[in-house]
Enzyme design. Structure first.
Site, mmCIF file in Angstrom:
data_model
loop_
_atom_site.group_PDB
_atom_site.id
_atom_site.type_symbol
_atom_site.label_atom_id
_atom_site.label_comp_id
_atom_site.label_asym_id
_atom_site.label_seq_id
_atom_site.Cartn_x
_atom_site.Cartn_y
_atom_site.Cartn_z
ATOM 1 C CD GLU A 34 -2.829 1.232 2.506
ATOM 2 O OE1 GLU A 34 -2.885 0.211 3.188
ATOM 3 O OE2 GLU A 34 -3.575 2.161 2.381
ATOM 4 N NE ARG A 260 3.756 -7.639 10.375
ATOM 5 C CZ ARG A 260 3.145 -6.892 9.664
ATOM 6 N NH1 ARG A 260 2.342 -7.314 8.747
ATOM 7 N NH2 ARG A 260 3.741 -5.709 9.270
ATOM 8 C CE LYS A 270 2.871 0.286 4.775
ATOM 9 N NZ LYS A 270 2.412 -0.016 3.548
HETATM 10 P P1 ATP Z 1 2.680 -2.059 7.699
HETATM 11 O O1 ATP Z 1 2.002 -2.464 9.067
HETATM 12 O O2 ATP Z 1 3.869 -1.539 7.807
HETATM 13 O O3 ATP Z 1 1.543 -0.923 7.155
HETATM 14 P P2 ATP Z 1 1.273 -3.483 5.643
HETATM 15 O O4 ATP Z 1 1.181 -5.107 6.069
HETATM 16 O O5 ATP Z 1 0.234 -3.157 5.937
HETATM 17 O O6 ATP Z 1 2.654 -3.243 6.761
HETATM 18 P P3 ATP Z 1 1.483 -3.375 2.994
HETATM 19 O O7 ATP Z 1 2.148 -2.160 2.121
HETATM 20 O O8 ATP Z 1 0.276 -3.596 3.112
HETATM 21 O O9 ATP Z 1 1.962 -3.142 4.479
HETATM 22 O O10 ATP Z 1 2.471 -4.593 2.693
HETATM 23 C C1 ATP Z 1 2.819 -5.147 1.707
HETATM 24 C C2 ATP Z 1 3.294 -6.697 1.787
HETATM 25 O O11 ATP Z 1 4.244 -6.589 2.607
HETATM 26 C C3 ATP Z 1 2.103 -7.544 2.186
HETATM 27 O O12 ATP Z 1 1.984 -8.717 1.576
HETATM 28 C C4 ATP Z 1 2.751 -7.854 3.844
HETATM 29 O O13 ATP Z 1 1.973 -9.066 4.114
HETATM 30 C C5 ATP Z 1 4.153 -7.678 3.457
HETATM 31 N N1 ATP Z 1 4.614 -7.504 5.088
HETATM 32 C C6 ATP Z 1 4.542 -6.076 5.555
HETATM 33 N N2 ATP Z 1 5.147 -6.370 6.695
HETATM 34 C C7 ATP Z 1 5.909 -7.352 6.846
HETATM 35 C C8 ATP Z 1 6.956 -7.995 7.676
HETATM 36 N N3 ATP Z 1 7.149 -7.443 8.893
HETATM 37 N N4 ATP Z 1 7.356 -9.194 7.325
HETATM 38 C C9 ATP Z 1 6.937 -9.798 6.104
HETATM 39 N N5 ATP Z 1 6.253 -9.460 5.227
HETATM 40 C C10 ATP Z 1 5.601 -8.152 5.630
HETATM 41 MG MG MG Z 2 -1.603 -3.806 4.689
#
Ligand code: ATP
Ligand code: MG
Length: 554
Positions: A34, A260, A270
């Site tokens: 995102e 994760r 984020k």
């Molecule tokens: P955040 O909590 O930082 O906003 P998010 O999952 O909402 O993380 P996205 O931009 O939706 O952020 O993530 C893109 C991809 O990265 C998704 O498939 C998510 O599962 C993966 N991802 C995010 N954080 C991690 C992590 N700590 N370890 C492995 N994969 C991750």
């Molecule tokens: Mg997300």
């Protein structure tokens, strides 16, 4: 390019089975960020897993921006994400894709569900909807709007789309099961009203799909075979599957979840990282202390070290914390082999070599790497005045102190042995200069009088050294789990995470130091030129020479 290691994991096993059984002809994965912030180290893991699997099995990986929340998203984030993925060494298939490119198709599918009696427009307020939803232990209640006619829902959905309804006044919900044990199946929201300009579609839309209504359908449109996400989406999988079963989608992707990446002393959210930026705790998303990909790059981490760390930490289905020291090991190990050696004095003290002629200068030579002759050598001018570290001189010291002491000898790295005679002080008693002598014929040789030097220190020639600034970094957080429980991560910031030294001197060859190249400053650690400082010569410390910061030649 195959960058994954050869060790197995459950995802590889599944994919191999799907290929063997003929279910999958060509593996297609995707990385779906995102664009609401810069990528962090957890995303690096997801990138390595998704692109790595595609590469290993001869498939493709798409980059798809999950841009369904226009309030928090921006082009700046889109651009930074692309740059980070490319820098990590991966190539997405074709053009970057956007959830917003599918808004038209998603809307048609929403109408399809309404017509099939599987979705309805609900006019409960947010508070009411929460009440009707029930809890983990209590079933929910049907919305009073659940059984309205298909025609009525279609008319209202049209009005929502046309921008004729206020934010929050209605939503489109799937008609599944308000008593389901899985709250995600209790008539989840598919579309909400948001009168917000979108960075890609402008003001075309005043309704936006939910993550759940967008994600699986986008996977299906793109022919994703294995949709890999993190464990928190496991509870969404039944909804993911329900939507794919109830819509005329062109393919049937399958979702798989893994744990994760969660390194200690870091945060991988984020939202929290943005808070550090917004509250000016750090310089920006790319502050070298940030666990963002851009911060790590500016700090001097390399794509290979990051990828190696992601490999080392494996792919598992159980959440656990990994030690940040593994990442530090990966970069230190790489730089030890690859970084050219050089000398830089961080806290300078002048040494005047009283027996060295004022008009004389010599060129000393030092190897760029002590174990790798192929890297060649560099020239270091030497003359009557040099800089050494303040901490490398004492008026008196015991035998354990193997540096410069009055009446004692020390070797200058790649140059002469010198002996100190006198410390010059200012009115407050601070040492401002040391008078010393070179011992003749000691470049590359032991002294003729047999009195050897016990230690070796680094130095630079004052006449040719270049002035620079050096930023020393420590971990940003004092705690292993910043913000754990109900603690406030803002209280756990390490006040000494940045030490800025603005009066340093580097050997002349570092004047042309290149951004992206790691250097070892002998006895100090690994450093890189700061990419954000333009023509100013600023070095960021990447990592110390060894765990616990030793002080000797590596
Ligand atoms: P955040 O909590 O930082 O906003 P998010 O999952 O909402 O993380 P996205 O931009 O939706 O952020 O993530 C893109 C991809 O990265 C998704 O498939 C998510 O599962 C993966 N991802 C995010 N954080 C991690 C992590 N700590 N370890 C492995 N994969 C991750
Ligand atoms: Mg997300």
């Amino acid at each position: 390019m195959s960058v994954m290691d050869t060790t197995s994991n459950f995802l590889k096993t599944i994919i191999q089975e799907d290929i063997d059984s003929g279910k999958t002809a060509k593996v297609v994965t995707r990385f779906p960020p995102e664009p609401n912030g810069y990528l962090h180290i957890g995303h690096a893991k997801s990138i390595c897993v998704n692109f790595g699997l595609a590469n290993e099995f001869g498939g493709e990986c798409n980059l798809r921006f999950d841009d369904t929340n226009p309030e928090k998203e921006s082009i700046e984030y889109v651009e930074s994400i692309k740059r980070d993925i490319e820098w990590l060494g991966f190539e997405w298939a074709g053009e970057a894709r956007y959830a917003s490119n599918y808004f038209g198709q998603l809307y048609d599918w929403a109408i399809h569900l309404v017509k099939e009696g599987k979705a309805y427009v609900c006019e409960l307020s947010a508070d009411e909807a929460r009440e009707y939803r029930g809890t983990l232990t209590e079933p929910g209640k049907n919305s009073p709007y659940r059984d309205r006619s298909v025609e009525e829902s279609l008319t209202l959905l049209e009005k929502m789309k046309a921008g004729e309804m206020a934010d929050g006044s209605a939503s489109l919900r799937a008609k599944i099961d308000m008593a389901s044990g899985n709250i995600n199946l209790r008539d989840p929201v598919l579309y909400r009203i948001r009168h917000v300009t979108h960075h890609n579609t402008g003001d075309d839309w005043s309704i936006y799909p939910s993550y759940d209504f967008a994600h699986g359908q986008e996977d299906a449109i793109e022919g994703i075979t294995h949709s890999i996400c993190t464990l928190e989406f496991a509870d969404h999988k039944p909804l993911y599957d329900w939507l794919l079963e109830n819509l005329p989608v062109p393919s049937k992707p399958v979702q798989y979840e893994f744990a994760r990446l969660n390194p200690n002393y870091s945060i991988t959210s984020k939202r929290k990282l943005k808070m550090l930026v917004d509250e000016a705790v750090v310089e920006g998303w790319d502050d070298p202390r940030m666990p963002t990909i851009s911060g790590l790059r500016r700090r001097g981490y390399t794509p290979t070290a990051l990828r190696r760390f992601c490999d080392m930490t494996g792919v598992s289905r159980a959440n656990s914390q990994v030690d940040l020291a593994m990442l530090e090991f990966a970069i230190r190990d790489e730089l030890d082999k690859s970084a050219p050696r050089s000398m830089c004095v961080l806290r300078p003290l002048k040494v005047v070599l009283t027996n060295y002629p004022e008009d004389k200068s010599e060129i000393m030579r030092g190897p760029f790497h002590p174990q790798n002759e192929a890297m060649g050598s560099r020239e270091m001018p030497f003359s009557r005045e040099i800089w050494i570290e303040q901490e490398d001189f004492r008026e008196e010291a015991n035998k354990k102190y193997k540096r410069l002491v009055i009446g004692k000898r020390v070797r200058l790295r790649n140059a002469y042995i010198i002996e100190a005679d006198e410390a010059i002080k200012d009115a407050d008693g601070n040492i401002i200069e040391v008078r010393a002598r070179v011992i003749e014929n000691t470049v590359g040789n032991d002294p003729e009088d047999g009195i050897r030097a016990k230690g070796v220190i680094h130095w630079v020639d004052t006449a040719t050294a270049v002035a620079c600034s050096v930023k020393l970094y420590d971990r940003l957080f004092l705690t292993e789990n910043p913000g754990a429980g109900d603690t406030d991560l803002m209280d756990q910031i390490n006040p000494e995470s940045l030490v800025e030294l603005s009066n340093c001197y580097a050997e002349a060859s570092l004047a042309s130091a290149e951004v992206g190249q790691g250097y070892q400053f002998e006895r100090q650690g690994y450093f890189c030129r700061d990419e954000a400082s333009g023509s100013d010569l600023v070095f960021n410390q990447t990592i110390g020479l060894r765990d616990g910061q030793g002080k000797s030649f590596a």
